[in-house]
Design a protein around this motif. Structure first.
Motif, PDB file in Angstrom:
ATOM      1  N   ILE A   1       0.875  -1.175   0.000  1.00  0.00           N
ATOM      2  CA  ILE A   1       0.000   0.000   0.000  1.00  0.00           C
ATOM      3  C   ILE A   1       0.907   1.218   0.000  1.00  0.00           C
ATOM      4  N   ASP A   2       0.862   1.982  -1.062  1.00  0.00           N
ATOM      5  CA  ASP A   2       1.732   3.146  -1.186  1.00  0.00           C
ATOM      6  C   ASP A   2       0.988   4.462  -1.007  1.00  0.00           C
ATOM      7  N   ILE A   3      -0.250   4.509  -1.491  1.00  0.00           N
ATOM      8  CA  ILE A   3      -0.992   5.766  -1.546  1.00  0.00           C
ATOM      9  C   ILE A   3      -2.423   5.526  -1.079  1.00  0.00           C
ATOM     10  N   LEU A   4      -2.913   6.424  -0.266  1.00  0.00           N
ATOM     11  CA  LEU A   4      -4.335   6.447   0.085  1.00  0.00           C
ATOM     12  C   LEU A   4      -4.926   7.757  -0.398  1.00  0.00           C
ATOM     13  N   CYS A   5      -5.967   7.671  -1.204  1.00  0.00           N
ATOM     14  CA  CYS A   5      -6.767   8.837  -1.545  1.00  0.00           C
ATOM     15  C   CYS A   5      -8.052   8.734  -0.723  1.00  0.00           C
ATOM     16  N   ALA A   6      -8.082   9.464   0.384  1.00  0.00           N
ATOM     17  CA  ALA A   6      -9.227   9.436   1.295  1.00  0.00           C
ATOM     18  C   ALA A   6     -10.281  10.394   0.759  1.00  0.00           C
ATOM     19  N   ASN A   7     -11.142   9.857  -0.073  1.00  0.00           N
ATOM     20  CA  ASN A   7     -12.072  10.674  -0.846  1.00  0.00           C
ATOM     21  C   ASN A   7     -13.536  10.468  -0.447  1.00  0.00           C
ATOM     22  N   ALA A   8     -13.842   9.395   0.252  1.00  0.00           N
ATOM     23  CA  ALA A   8     -15.243   9.084   0.559  1.00  0.00           C
ATOM     24  C   ALA A   8     -15.895  10.235   1.315  1.00  0.00           C
ATOM     25  N   GLY A   9     -17.085  10.619   0.868  1.00  0.00           N
ATOM     26  CA  GLY A   9     -17.789  11.708   1.533  1.00  0.00           C
ATOM     27  C   GLY A   9     -19.258  11.743   1.154  1.00  0.00           C
TER      28      GLY A   9
ATOM     29  N   THR B   1     -30.785  17.113  12.583  1.00  0.00           N
ATOM     30  CA  THR B   1     -30.810  16.316  13.810  1.00  0.00           C
ATOM     31  C   THR B   1     -29.391  15.916  14.200  1.00  0.00           C
ATOM     32  N   GLY B   2     -29.263  15.456  15.413  1.00  0.00           N
ATOM     33  CA  GLY B   2     -27.970  14.944  15.842  1.00  0.00           C
ATOM     34  C   GLY B   2     -27.514  13.785  14.979  1.00  0.00           C
ATOM     35  N   ALA B   3     -28.451  12.959  14.555  1.00  0.00           N
ATOM     36  CA  ALA B   3     -28.111  11.828  13.697  1.00  0.00           C
ATOM     37  C   ALA B   3     -27.622  12.300  12.331  1.00  0.00           C
ATOM     38  N   ASP B   4     -28.244  13.373  11.808  1.00  0.00           N
ATOM     39  CA  ASP B   4     -27.778  13.935  10.537  1.00  0.00           C
ATOM     40  C   ASP B   4     -26.328  14.389  10.655  1.00  0.00           C
TER      41      ASP B   4
ATOM     42  N   ALA C   1     -23.828  11.456  11.039  1.00  0.00           N
ATOM     43  CA  ALA C   1     -23.624  10.685   9.816  1.00  0.00           C
ATOM     44  C   ALA C   1     -22.594  11.343   8.912  1.00  0.00           C
ATOM     45  N   VAL C   2     -22.682  12.675   8.768  1.00  0.00           N
ATOM     46  CA  VAL C   2     -21.740  13.383   7.906  1.00  0.00           C
ATOM     47  C   VAL C   2     -20.344  13.401   8.515  1.00  0.00           C
ATOM     48  N   ILE C   3     -20.259  13.705   9.806  1.00  0.00           N
ATOM     49  CA  ILE C   3     -18.958  13.697  10.474  1.00  0.00           C
ATOM     50  C   ILE C   3     -18.359  12.288  10.462  1.00  0.00           C
ATOM     51  N   GLY C   4     -19.210  11.285  10.651  1.00  0.00           N
ATOM     52  CA  GLY C   4     -18.732   9.906  10.696  1.00  0.00           C
ATOM     53  C   GLY C   4     -18.099   9.452   9.400  1.00  0.00           C
ATOM     54  N   THR C   5     -18.722   9.791   8.287  1.00  0.00           N
ATOM     55  CA  THR C   5     -18.172   9.399   6.993  1.00  0.00           C
ATOM     56  C   THR C   5     -17.013  10.299   6.585  1.00  0.00           C
TER      57      THR C   5
ATOM     58  N   TRP D   1     -25.291  23.292   4.705  1.00  0.00           N
ATOM     59  CA  TRP D   1     -24.128  22.413   4.768  1.00  0.00           C
ATOM     60  C   TRP D   1     -23.251  22.694   5.978  1.00  0.00           C
ATOM     61  N   ALA D   2     -23.838  23.073   7.101  1.00  0.00           N
ATOM     62  CA  ALA D   2     -23.036  23.329   8.297  1.00  0.00           C
ATOM     63  C   ALA D   2     -22.281  22.074   8.729  1.00  0.00           C
ATOM     64  N   HIS D   3     -22.963  20.932   8.690  1.00  0.00           N
ATOM     65  CA  HIS D   3     -22.300  19.678   9.094  1.00  0.00           C
ATOM     66  C   HIS D   3     -21.225  19.281   8.089  1.00  0.00           C
ATOM     67  N   TYR D   4     -21.508  19.457   6.808  1.00  0.00           N
ATOM     68  CA  TYR D   4     -20.527  19.150   5.766  1.00  0.00           C
ATOM     69  C   TYR D   4     -19.315  20.078   5.895  1.00  0.00           C
ATOM     70  N   GLY D   5     -19.585  21.382   6.050  1.00  0.00           N
ATOM     71  CA  GLY D   5     -18.485  22.332   6.184  1.00  0.00           C
ATOM     72  C   GLY D   5     -17.626  22.041   7.398  1.00  0.00           C
ATOM     73  N   ALA D   6     -18.255  21.664   8.497  1.00  0.00           N
ATOM     74  CA  ALA D   6     -17.493  21.309   9.703  1.00  0.00           C
ATOM     75  C   ALA D   6     -16.605  20.097   9.450  1.00  0.00           C
ATOM     76  N   SER D   7     -17.126  19.123   8.724  1.00  0.00           N
ATOM     77  CA  SER D   7     -16.336  17.917   8.453  1.00  0.00           C
ATOM     78  C   SER D   7     -15.146  18.218   7.556  1.00  0.00           C
ATOM     79  N   LYS D   8     -15.341  19.100   6.573  1.00  0.00           N
ATOM     80  CA  LYS D   8     -14.268  19.403   5.636  1.00  0.00           C
ATOM     81  C   LYS D   8     -13.195  20.290   6.265  1.00  0.00           C
ATOM     82  N   ALA D   9     -13.615  21.218   7.121  1.00  0.00           N
ATOM     83  CA  ALA D   9     -12.638  22.004   7.866  1.00  0.00           C
ATOM     84  C   ALA D   9     -11.876  21.109   8.840  1.00  0.00           C
TER      85      ALA D   9
END
Length: 259
Positions: A82-90, A101-104, A107-111, A151-159
């Motif tokens: 294993i030489d390279i990981l492209c961590a792209n899943a989102g 919701t908290g579950a929403d 889910a985004v932070i988890g992935t 996209w507050a949850h998405y933005g938090a995950s990407k930051a």
């Protein structure tokens, strides 16, 4: 001329569609062994078939540590390294704060964020043993630089991914492992096709280069960060957005056009 990466192995999470599929395709064209990881095996297999015999598929949820360990084991079993990981899943479901919701949020932070950590942790033993590795994270301009309603949850995950990158690179430098992030702007993927021509034109009008990015634009950036020649670059972010984040107002874009 860049040093060839042919014969090395890359794992691309979220590699069955969109940006991930473009990254997998580009690495495959460069002669690497490609393990495409996605939630649905049939979608990952279709993307692998598009690349050819040097690619294969694996089904895993990157939010699950056991699944991440399993895809790393599969890469070693199939390719020996294993030489390279492209961590792209989102994921990027929209939800306003008054409806989220908290579950929403989880889910985004988890992935997006936890999944980046778990994917990286899974490949570390192989990279440390080789004393060489590249981890390339697909973040976004949304969160680290810009915001977008819903996209507050998405933005938090990407930051959050960038905070991870900046510390992980320090921990892994002694093993010759670099950790960097690509920050895509508005990229034309299959998910945008159903939004209509008018919507796409509005998106393009906010970009100085007057076009949406392609998945290949992101894939080229990822391939560069995975190269030998990028070996002295770590903990950095590469914005690939056609200049989208630069105009300070609509007037700046109008003045640019007038000039």
């Amino acid at each position: 001329m860049f040093t060839p990466l042919a014969g090395r192995t890359v794992i691309v999470t979220g590699g069955s569609k969109g940006i991930g599929r473009g990254i997998a395709r580009r690495f495959g064209a460069a002669g690497l062994n490609v393990l495409i990881v996605a939630l649905r095996l049939e979608e990952a297999a279709a993307a692998a078939a598009e690349i050819g015999p040097n690619a294969s598929a694996f089904a895993a949820d990157v939010a699950d540590p056991e699944a991440c360990a399993a895809f790393a084991a599969a890469a070693l079993d199939r390719y020996g390294r294993i030489d390279i990981l492209c961590a792209n899943a989102g994921i990027f479901p929209a939800a306003r704060l008054d409806a989220m919701t908290g579950a929403d949020f989880d889910a985004v932070i988890g992935t997006n964020l936890k999944g980046t950590f778990l994917s990286a942790a899974a490949v570390l033993p192989a990279m440390k043993a080789a004393r060489w590795g590249r981890i390339v994270v697909t973040s976004s301009i949304t969160g680290p630089i810009t915001g977008y309603p819903g996209w507050a949850h998405y933005g938090a995950s990407k930051a959050g991914q960038l905070g991870f990158v900046r510390t992980a690179c320090l921990e892994l430098a002694p093993w010759g492992i670099t950790v960097n992030a690509v920050l895509p702007g508005n990229i034309r993927t299959e998910g945008l096709d159903g939004l209509g021509a008018d919507y796409l034109r509005k998106m393009e009008s906010s970009i100085p280069l007057k076009r949406l990015g392609s998945v290949e634009d992101i894939a080229h950036a990822a391939l560069f960060l995975a190269s030998e020649e990028a070996g002295y670059i770590t903990g950095q972010t590469l914005v690939v957005d056609g200049g989208q984040v630069l105009p300070e107002s609509l007037a700046a874009l109008e003045d640019m056009a007038a000039g």
